[in-house]
Design a protein around this motif. Structure first.
Motif, short mmCIF file in Angstrom:
data_model
loop_
_atom_site.label_atom_id
_atom_site.label_comp_id
_atom_site.label_asym_id
_atom_site.label_seq_id
_atom_site.Cartn_x
_atom_site.Cartn_y
_atom_site.Cartn_z
N UNK A 191 64.23 45.82 3.32
CA UNK A 191 63.40 46.85 3.92
C UNK A 191 61.91 46.52 3.81
N UNK A 192 61.15 47.00 4.81
CA UNK A 192 59.69 47.00 4.76
C UNK A 192 59.25 48.40 4.37
N UNK A 193 58.53 48.51 3.24
CA UNK A 193 58.26 49.82 2.65
C UNK A 193 56.76 50.00 2.41
N UNK A 194 56.27 51.19 2.69
CA UNK A 194 54.92 51.60 2.31
C UNK A 194 55.01 52.43 1.04
N UNK A 195 54.15 52.11 0.07
CA UNK A 195 54.06 52.90 -1.17
C UNK A 195 52.73 53.63 -1.14
#
Length: 275
Positions: free
Chosen positions: A44-48
């Motif tokens: 997954x490509x995730x923004x935190x």
């Protein structure tokens, strides 16, 4: 995390960032459980959001693996420098950081997930933040938020000192215009963001008598909150006795055979498009 509209109450100095690292270690089991239940997975490509010292980004990095990526966003340059140094020391190659304000930043493209832990509390309109970043998540992706429900924190059975500490912390947040019970309201926040039907679940940690975590956590956050306590008339510095507070709470815990309960970490998550 800070924004141009609402300053982060607890600051971003090195002592505070070290306190956040210790808090993150205590939160790590619940955080991993929530991320797993929410559907964060390899690739997954995730923004935190509001990445701060980077701990959630590092947890995400290990879940998404080398085929995935994590971008941590925060307005504090100090926190991001701290996080970047820790990231390099751990040899994590799938994490990067962006210095920007959550309310003002604009993204191009889509991601698979947006995650934020203890972030919405410090925003003037939590639902607006979720609504904005949900717009960057692909159909079938997931939005995840984790917030505290602080009222349960303290010793079990309670002692007069533990009850006083819990009151000071909760009231300091309230008098600063922040909601110490936001975690309990996450389902409403998600619904207001257009994410109806969110799953909301609180995970409660427990520390046995003789464990020093409670004293350290309580004295750490109250040391940072002390200006709020004195400015708003909640307590004087002498009443708090910050230099001995942690030891006094620890001794209370041992003497009464009490269990320490940190705040409940409440996770909420919702799939985009309901898939």
């Amino acid at each position: 995390m800070t924004t141009t509209e609402t300053p982060y109450l607890l600051g971003n100095e090195p002592d505070e960032l070290r306190r956040l690292e210790e808090q993150a270690a205590a939160l790590a089991p619940a955080t991993r459980a929530i991320l797993g239940m929410a559907g964060i997975e390899p690739g997954m490509r995730v923004l935190d959001l509001g990445t701060g010292a980077g701990d959630v980004a590092f947890e995400l990095s290990r879940i998404v693996g080398p085929s995935g990526s994590v971008v941590g966003i925060d307005q504090s340059a100090k926190a991001l420098r701290w996080a970047a140094g820790r990231c390099e020391a751990q040899g994590l190659r799938n994490v990067s950081f962006v210095h920007d304000d959550l309310h003002q930043m604009r993204l191009t493209g889509q991601v698979d997930a947006v995650v934020g832990r203890l972030v919405l509390l410090y925003t003037p309109d939590p639902a607006a933040v979720l609504r904005k970043f949900a717009g960057y998540v692909r159909p079938g992706g997931v939005v995840v938020s984790m917030e505290y429900e602080m009222s349960v924190a303290g010793l079990l059975p309670a002692t007069p000192l533990s009850e006083r500490i819990t009151y000071w912390i909760n009231e300091a947040f309230r008098r600063s215009g922040l909601d110490p019970y936001l975690g309990a309201r996450l389902e409403t926040v998600f619904a207001d963001a257009g994410l109806a039907g969110a799953t909301v679940l609180g995970l409660q940690a427990y520390r046995p008598p003789g464990d020093p975590t409670g004293g350290r956590m309580a004295s750490g956050v109250l040391r940072t909150l002390l200006p709020v306590l004195t400015r708003t008339g909640l307590a004087t510095a002498e009443e708090v006795g910050i230099d001995t507070l942690g030891q006094r709470l620890f001794e209370d815990q041992v003497r009464s055979g009490a269990v320490f309960r940190p705040p409940t970490l409440v996770g909420g998550w919702s799939r985009i498009g309901g898939s």
